[in-house]
Scaffold this active site. Structure first.
Site, PDB file in Angstrom:
ATOM      1  N   ARG A 114       5.079   9.680  13.115  1.00 40.17           N
ATOM      2  CA  ARG A 114       3.832   9.980  12.420  1.00 40.17           C
ATOM      3  C   ARG A 114       3.317  11.353  12.839  1.00 40.17           C
ATOM      4  NH1 ARG A 114      -0.115   8.559   8.728  1.00 40.17           N
ATOM      5  NH2 ARG A 114      -2.059   7.722   9.559  1.00 40.17           N
ATOM      6  N   THR A 391       2.306   8.176   0.225  1.00 40.76           N
ATOM      7  CA  THR A 391       3.217   7.313   0.960  1.00 40.76           C
ATOM      8  C   THR A 391       4.361   6.873   0.066  1.00 40.76           C
ATOM      9  OG1 THR A 391       1.238   6.504   2.033  1.00 40.76           O
ATOM     10  CG2 THR A 391       3.217   5.243   2.405  1.00 40.76           C
ATOM     11  N   ASN A 411       0.120  11.499   3.112  1.00 40.04           N
ATOM     12  CA  ASN A 411      -1.229  10.954   2.936  1.00 40.04           C
ATOM     13  C   ASN A 411      -1.652  11.046   1.480  1.00 40.04           C
ATOM     14  OD1 ASN A 411      -3.354   9.483   3.980  1.00 40.04           O
ATOM     15  ND2 ASN A 411      -4.617  11.290   4.289  1.00 40.04           N
ATOM     16  N   SER A 462      -3.042   4.155  10.982  1.00 34.38           N
ATOM     17  CA  SER A 462      -2.379   4.017   9.694  1.00 34.38           C
ATOM     18  C   SER A 462      -2.417   2.564   9.246  1.00 34.38           C
ATOM     19  CB  SER A 462      -0.928   4.478   9.806  1.00 34.38           C
ATOM     20  OG  SER A 462      -0.201   4.167   8.627  1.00 34.38           O
ATOM     21  N   SER A 463      -2.219   2.348   7.946  1.00 32.36           N
ATOM     22  CA  SER A 463      -2.061   0.997   7.408  1.00 32.36           C
ATOM     23  C   SER A 463      -0.604   0.702   7.055  1.00 32.36           C
ATOM     24  CB  SER A 463      -2.930   0.826   6.155  1.00 32.36           C
ATOM     25  OG  SER A 463      -4.290   0.963   6.461  1.00 32.36           O
ATOM     26  N   GLY A 484      -2.079   3.246   1.026  1.00 30.46           N
ATOM     27  CA  GLY A 484      -3.248   3.308   1.892  1.00 30.46           C
ATOM     28  C   GLY A 484      -3.571   1.952   2.491  1.00 30.46           C
TER      29      GLY A 484
END
Length: 579
Positions: A114, A391, A411, A462-463, A484
């Site tokens: 990341r 994403t 993002n 993050s999700s 997201g």
């Protein structure tokens, strides 16, 4: 992770829905000539299954298997290719997470590549004169850019586990960048949505817009010569092809000239992090998912365990009871997320407590059977008694027992809307995933907490939820997706559909989805929504229900007997290939 509004634009415009209102389940079909002619939502084979968000990306993975490569060669090839094919949502200017189950050792790796905050980042860097967060600064332009990790991650993973030379693995991506591909509907919508920002950046405008600043029409050929040159540098020089030399200099110079804070030291210091997966159990399956700094794995496990004892199959997939309890599980999870989740290298995250079955059942006991809870009623749970914290996605499985689930991002659509001159690299706007201010919300409306505040070298929360389900130590299901905060609900519901409701994998992915993230206090449901009687009952229970696209696309593979099935979400133009 694309913005919610932009997902609305392209989904409403380009997707057709087939449904039966008498039955509370709907299936989505592909729309448009390119989808019907070129994209395959489902595939079955006995050697491997691949599901990615791109036609060329899935084909790149297929080529690696055909050349005798292994699953890592395949996923790295597909990842570099999707960076070319989906510059609006992923790319080498971004980062990601990967879960890899290695059959020969029986070990499951959680790999964090990341993006990270630059060394000069500060907690209050996005606060304006009145002390309020200025979201534009964290979403647009060079100050929104975090240090990219994609290249470092993919190269390190390939070096450790791959079998083919990097030249073969990167060849499909380089070829696609040089020869181009037709602009598809979603990409066109992304360019249209982000055109005002792209117009401000000469390098981005030169690549993605016409001479007059017009958005190219769907079907126009996009050639990315500068990106091809950068990919060739990476192929020849490895990590130094990106983090040093001309590419690095372009990123740093752009930062200096336009008010950014990324330095050469940031690029030099970037490190891939190897973490332990977060684990849980669900209906006899072992669940492996991504740990913090992703909140996804923790909350997928919370969601599944929250509902495990409710026998929802007896009520039905889109019954009042199923939707009410699932929405309640999501409310509780997102309240915990805002309070406890962050980068474990900077703050203690009570993972064991949050995924402890007794804690989750206590949270379940807080839910009234006959009414919705308002956001003000839902608080984070007390973990003190439990522990002394856009994403794209690719899913792959093979006959050797290996499995990969990886979610990657820049993002928002087109990231920060800037390109490092001469490189073709679209830079992320991942700094927006930090809490610019405690209590403020990001692109997806997620509320930020203190554990996710900005600090130098810190990883934003993050999700992303790359997940692998196993039985007896062998992979049975690989799932993940972009979107997201909606990633959590989409991934969790796909597992719920497949395991609890025993749908086919295709139906598990394509069934109508719903989403609740505590704040804003709204229950979202995809069109056409549930049956009218179910909708009326939910509203009487106190839910504010909005029927609108959720904005996530799930890629899943599963082992079914001696075969492997891959499903690329039919809402999108992703492709599944199996052999």
């Amino acid at each position: 992770m694309k913005t919610f509004k932009s997902f609305q634009i392209y989904l409403v415009s380009f997707l057709f829905i087939t449904s039966c209102q008498s039955a509370p389940k709907a299936h989505y079909v592909r729309s448009g000539k390119e989808r019907a002619d070129h994209a395959t939502a489902q595939a079955v084979g006995q050697q491997y299954a691949i599901a990615t968000q791109g036609r060329f990306s899935s084909q790149a993975a297929e080529k690696m298997f055909a050349q005798g490569g292994n699953i890592i060669d395949a996923v790295v090839a597909a990842s570099f290719t999707v960076s070319v094919e989906r510059p609006q949502s992923s790319g080498i200017g971004g980062g990601g997470f990967m879960l890899f189950h290695e059959a020969k050792t029986g070990k499951t790796y959680a790999i964090d590549f990341r993006e990270r905050a630059p060394l000069r980042a500060t907690e209050n860097m996005y606060l304006g004169k009145e002390g309020k967060a200025e979201t534009g600064k964290s979403q647009n332009g060079i100050l929104a850019v975090a240090v990219p990790g994609m290249v470092a991650g993919l190269l390190e993973i390939h070096k450790r586990f791959g079998s083919l030379p990097l030249s073969k693995v990167m060849a499909p991506a380089i070829q696609l960048a040089e020869e181009g591909f037709p602009i598809y509907e979603e990409f066109h919508a992304a360019l249209t949505y982000r055109a005002p920002q792209i117009l401000k950046d000469p390098a981005a405008k030169k690549i993605f817009l016409g001479a007059n600043g017009d958005v190219p029409a769907p079907g126009s050929l996009l050639i990315q010569k500068d990106l091809a040159k950068t990919l060739r540098l990476i192929e020849k020089k490895g990590r130094n092809g990106f983090y040093n030399g001309s590419v690095a200099k372009s990123i740093v110079d752009l930062s200096k000239k336009t008010g950014g804070i990324i330095s050469q030291k940031d690029l030099d210091d970037y490190q891939v992090k190897w973490r332990e997966p977060v684990t849980g159990k669900y209906h006899g399956y072992e669940v492996f998912s991504m740990p913090p700094p992703s909140s996804g794995g923790v909350h997928v496990i919370q969601f599944l365990n929250f509902l495990e004892k409710d026998e929802l199959a007896k009520s039905g997939i889109h019954s009042v009871k199923s939707i009410h309890l699932a929405a309640s599980a999501l409310q509780s999870s997102f309240a915990d997320r805002a309070t406890y989740l962050g980068d474990p290298d900077f703050t203690k995250v009570p993972v064991k407590a949050l995924t402890d079955p007794s804690y989750i059942q206590k949270r379940r006991s807080e839910v009234p059977a006959d009414r919705a809870r308002k956001a003000v009623e839902v608080k984070a749970g007390d973990v003190s008694g439990y522990e002394s914290s856009e994403t794209t996605h690719l899913s792959l499985m093979d006959a050797e027992g290996n499995a990969v689930s990886t979610t990657q991002t820049i993002n928002g659509w087109m990231g920060a809307g800037v390109v490092a001159p001469g490189t073709g690299v679209v830079l992320n706007n991942e700094m927006d995933d930090f809490s610019a201010q405690v209590g403020s919300s990001n692109l997806f409306g997620a509320i930020g907490g203190k554990p996710n505040s900005i600090a130098p070298s810190k990883t934003p929360l993050s999700s992303m939820s790359p997940t692998i389900l196993m039985k007896d130590g062998k992979p049975e299901m690989v799932v993940g997706g972009p979107g997201g905060t909606r990633i959590i609900s989409c991934v969790a519901q796909t597992i719920l559909n497949y395991i609890e409701f025993k749908t086919s994998l295709y139906d598990a992915v394509s069934a109508v989805r719903y989403h609740h993230q505590w704040q804003p206090d709204v229950l979202l449901m995809e069109p056409p929504g549930p049956a009218p009687a179910v909708l009326e009952k939910l509203q009487k229970m106190g839910y504010e229900v909005k029927i609108q696209p959720i904005g996530c696309n799930v890629m899943a593979t599963a082992k079914e007997g001696n075969s492997f099935r891959g499903v690329a979400d039919p809402r999108d133009i992703g492709t599944s290939i199996a052999k």
